[in-house]
Design a protein around this motif. Sequence first.
Motif, PDB file in Angstrom:
ATOM      1  N   ALA A  41     106.862 -36.034 -26.492  1.00  0.00           N
ATOM      2  CA  ALA A  41     107.197 -37.419 -25.711  1.00  0.00           C
ATOM      3  C   ALA A  41     105.842 -37.530 -24.752  1.00  0.00           C
ATOM      4  N   ALA A  42     105.556 -36.500 -23.771  1.00  0.00           N
ATOM      5  CA  ALA A  42     104.320 -36.590 -23.049  1.00  0.00           C
ATOM      6  C   ALA A  42     103.091 -37.076 -23.610  1.00  0.00           C
ATOM      7  N   ARG A  43     103.031 -36.332 -24.852  1.00  0.00           N
ATOM      8  CA  ARG A  43     101.545 -36.544 -25.885  1.00  0.00           C
ATOM      9  C   ARG A  43     101.750 -38.084 -26.426  1.00  0.00           C
ATOM     10  N   LEU A  44     102.783 -38.536 -26.819  1.00  0.00           N
ATOM     11  CA  LEU A  44     103.197 -39.730 -27.185  1.00  0.00           C
ATOM     12  C   LEU A  44     102.661 -40.916 -26.280  1.00  0.00           C
ATOM     13  N   ASP A  45     103.331 -40.560 -25.119  1.00  0.00           N
ATOM     14  CA  ASP A  45     103.191 -41.609 -24.122  1.00  0.00           C
ATOM     15  C   ASP A  45     101.302 -41.832 -23.686  1.00  0.00           C
ATOM     16  N   ALA A  46     100.991 -40.628 -23.466  1.00  0.00           N
ATOM     17  CA  ALA A  46      99.656 -40.606 -23.177  1.00  0.00           C
ATOM     18  C   ALA A  46      98.945 -41.281 -24.675  1.00  0.00           C
ATOM     19  N   ALA A  47      99.013 -41.063 -25.689  1.00  0.00           N
ATOM     20  CA  ALA A  47      98.525 -41.628 -26.805  1.00  0.00           C
ATOM     21  C   ALA A  47      98.749 -43.192 -26.916  1.00  0.00           C
ATOM     22  N   HIS A  48      99.958 -43.652 -26.689  1.00  0.00           N
ATOM     23  CA  HIS A  48     100.072 -45.182 -26.503  1.00  0.00           C
ATOM     24  C   HIS A  48      99.199 -45.757 -25.238  1.00  0.00           C
ATOM     25  N   ASP A  49      99.235 -45.154 -24.296  1.00  0.00           N
ATOM     26  CA  ASP A  49      98.382 -45.525 -23.108  1.00  0.00           C
ATOM     27  C   ASP A  49      96.810 -45.707 -23.410  1.00  0.00           C
ATOM     28  N   ILE A  50      96.402 -44.763 -24.211  1.00  0.00           N
ATOM     29  CA  ILE A  50      94.918 -44.631 -24.637  1.00  0.00           C
ATOM     30  C   ILE A  50      94.729 -45.872 -25.655  1.00  0.00           C
TER      31      ILE A  50
END
Length: 96
Positions: A41-50
């Motif tokens: 979940a944390a990785r996907l949040d960061a990926a979507h922000d980037i």
Amino acid sequence: MESIVAGQRAANVDEFAELALGVDVELFTGPTGPESLADRAARLDAAHDILAVLRRETPELATYAARLLKSAPAVLPAARRVVGAGRGTVGLGVAA
């Protein structure tokens, strides 16, 4: 032929993309090993922000990153055994 970017050798295609394009492939596709649901979940949040930043600043890289994100395998929560009330019935539940 060697894959050299900015004086560094890329060991594989993913590393070449990261060196050449500045896109961390694993951020968008996930690690090769196990990943906890919280880490995912944390990785996907960061990926979507980037990805949102890339869409504004570098649309071509955003397209590449979005394809990586879509190519990542979906992870389903692991099923676990749940003992029901009463006669000891057993069913499948979703791990929290």
